[in-house]
Design an enzyme around this catalytic site. Structure first.
Site, PDB file in Angstrom:
ATOM      1  N   HIS A 159       0.827  -1.220   0.000  1.00 42.11           N
ATOM      2  CA  HIS A 159       0.000   0.000   0.000  1.00 42.11           C
ATOM      3  C   HIS A 159       0.859   1.268   0.000  1.00 42.11           C
ATOM      4  CE1 HIS A 159      -3.441  -2.600   0.994  1.00 42.11           C
ATOM      5  NE2 HIS A 159      -2.654  -3.157   1.884  1.00 42.11           N
ATOM      6  N   SER A 280      14.722  20.400 -17.813  1.00 39.36           N
ATOM      7  CA  SER A 280      13.544  21.240 -17.993  1.00 39.36           C
ATOM      8  C   SER A 280      13.915  22.457 -18.823  1.00 39.36           C
ATOM      9  CB  SER A 280      13.011  21.686 -16.628  1.00 39.36           C
ATOM     10  OG  SER A 280      12.126  22.777 -16.752  1.00 39.36           O
ATOM     11  N   GLU A 293       9.233   7.218 -17.575  1.00 46.83           N
ATOM     12  CA  GLU A 293       7.853   7.689 -17.732  1.00 46.83           C
ATOM     13  C   GLU A 293       7.260   7.228 -19.063  1.00 46.83           C
ATOM     14  OE1 GLU A 293       8.212  11.740 -15.014  1.00 46.83           O
ATOM     15  OE2 GLU A 293       8.341  11.881 -17.191  1.00 46.83           O
TER      16      GLU A 293
END
Length: 462
Positions: A159, A280, A293
């Site tokens: 969890h 970035s 990703e």
């Protein structure tokens, strides 16, 4: 198609509308089947010669012509033509351009229906083998990572909450096991795929004396399809292949998500190689795990391909229907996507390293030794449910006192919780002691992890 209707289909009095040609063509994507198409045609021609339908000289001319066409395609000089519709007709028409009537004999005792199914099976079989190699490479990368990080202890989670301590190598080996099941599914899929369609012709077989077993041997199929009506409508192998690819993609996505989390400042467990990250455009400090990703994201494409194929074959009647032309793009895309993801995944695993110092700084937080302490009580005769409640109360006591470790409690507090928590209790406390206490097969016990590492090293040839 205009060319096709005149050259191959005498039934038609006029050529095909150019709009229909554009709508029905598949050469834009099925030309990647050219090697398989030529291989299947060579085997077919050789069989026709063996049974006396072609002369040996005609077979020689056809095989040589196909070899020349293959070389021309590989060199990028072959003029694929839209009006010839697909890779099969482009190659056959080019052969006829070279050989005339001898070339026209190649299509004896076969249909494009069984030809397409054969080519697609040959292509898929090759692609399955490539995926298996990529999976093995990724397994090796994980095993090597386990070797590099022997002895490193990390928190195990359920969890997304700290649960029990595990060896980092144990975590890496969990991914090796998943990939092993993927490889097993690939092998099962390949076995069911490896049945020859060629010789079924359009749907009913042929009255000509062909030898399908000879073709199967030449093309390395393990069996011959037993029902000609089933052959041209069967795309089970494509659906099953893409299902296996979807499972692989799901496993990769789960791993990528975990490592994305581990690489965050909040976790700080993992250092990713610069070569697989990006920055970035506005924030100069950023190091984004873009490859991970995208691996996580591209599972959507593979699941989409599977869904496309499932819907495509829904409700189709027996034998060939033109709907099945739409099977190739999702099949190709699923294989391309998963192969690229596997290749980059191995690069990530090879280049990443755990930040042992950062992990160790907070390793004792989260009561990772609580379950081991509970099992210490069980060994002393306390029922499991009772022991669970005792340790739960001790964790609650830590919370109320504002301390993060069971080891920070006093001996008196242990004894008050349960008299069985006497001498020897502290030998079970702490993450390192908790890991040493494991002993079951398949657990994170150091000896077990070492044994599993050795087993996989031998299995993977490391």
């Amino acid at each position: 198609m205009a060319e096709g209707s005149k050259a191959w289909g005498g039934r038609f009095a006029s050529g095909t509308d150019r709009r229909v040609e554009r709508f029905t063509e598949s050469i834009s994507f099925d030309q990647r089947l050219f090697r398989q198409d030529i291989r299947g045609s060579v085997a077919h021609a050789q069989m026709l010669a063996q049974v006396g339908i072609l002369t040996n000289d005609e077979c020689r001319q056809i095989v040589l012509g196909l070899s020349e066409i293959r070389a021309q395609i590989e060199s990028g000089e072959f003029p694929f033509q839209l009006e010839r519709e697909d890779v099969h007709m482009n190659i056959e028409a080019a052969l006829v351009d070279r050989l005339g009537d001898v070339g026209r004999k190649l299509h004896t005792a076969r249909s494009r229906n069984d030809q397409v199914a054969t080519d697609l099976k040959l292509w898929t079989r090759d692609a399955l083998d490539r995926i298996d190699e990529r999976l093995a490479d990724l397994q090796r990368a994980f095993v090597k990572a386990g070797e590099r990080h022997r002895g490193v202890i990390i928190p195990g989670y359920t969890h997304l909450q700290r649960a029990q301590p595990v060896l980092a190598a144990h975590d890496f080996l969990a991914h090796v096991e998943k990939l092993g099941r993927d490889r097993s599914r690939l092998a099962d899929c390949r076995k069911r795929l490896n049945v020859l369609p060629l010789g079924a012709a359009a749907l009913a077989g042929t009255s000509l004396p062909i030898d399908r077993e000879a073709v199967a041997r030449e093309l390395e199929f393990e069996a011959v399809a037993a029902n000609s009506l089933d052959v041209s409508s069967d795309r089970d192998f494509a659906l099953e292949s893409v299902f296996v690819l979807a499972m692989i993609a799901e496993h990769l996505a789960g791993w990528a998500e975990q490592w994305i989390l581990w690489s965050t400042q909040e976790f700080g467990f993992l250092s990713l190689p610069d070569a697989i990250c990006t920055g970035s455009s506005i924030m100069p400090q950023k190091k984004n795990p873009d490859v991970l990703e995208l691996i996580r994201g591209r599972v959507a494409r593979v699941i989409g391909s599977l869904t496309t194929l499932l819907v495509l074959v829904k409700g189709l009647p027996l034998a060939y229907n033109r709907d099945l032309q739409e099977d190739k793009e999702p099949l190709f895309d699923a294989f391309d996507t998963v192969e690229a993801c596997l290749e980059l995944a191995a690069v990530v695993v090879d280049g990443a390293s755990l930040r042992g110092d950062r992990i160790a700084d907070r390793l004792e937080e989260g009561f990772l030794d609580a379950t081991t302490l509970m099992e210490h009580l069980i060994e002393r005769g306390v029922p499991q449910r009772t022991a669970h409640a005792v340790i739960g109360r001790l964790v609650g006591l830590c919370d109320r006192k504002g301390i993060s470790r069971l080891a920070d409690l006093t001996d008196a507090e242990f004894a008050e919780a349960d008299p069985a928590l006497g001498p020897g209790t502290r030998e079970r406390l702490g993450v390192a002691n908790a890991v040493k206490a494991f002993r079951s097969y398949g657990s994170t016990a150091p000896a077990e992890v070492d044994r599993q590492l050795d087993r996989w090293k031998e299995s993977l040839g490391l």
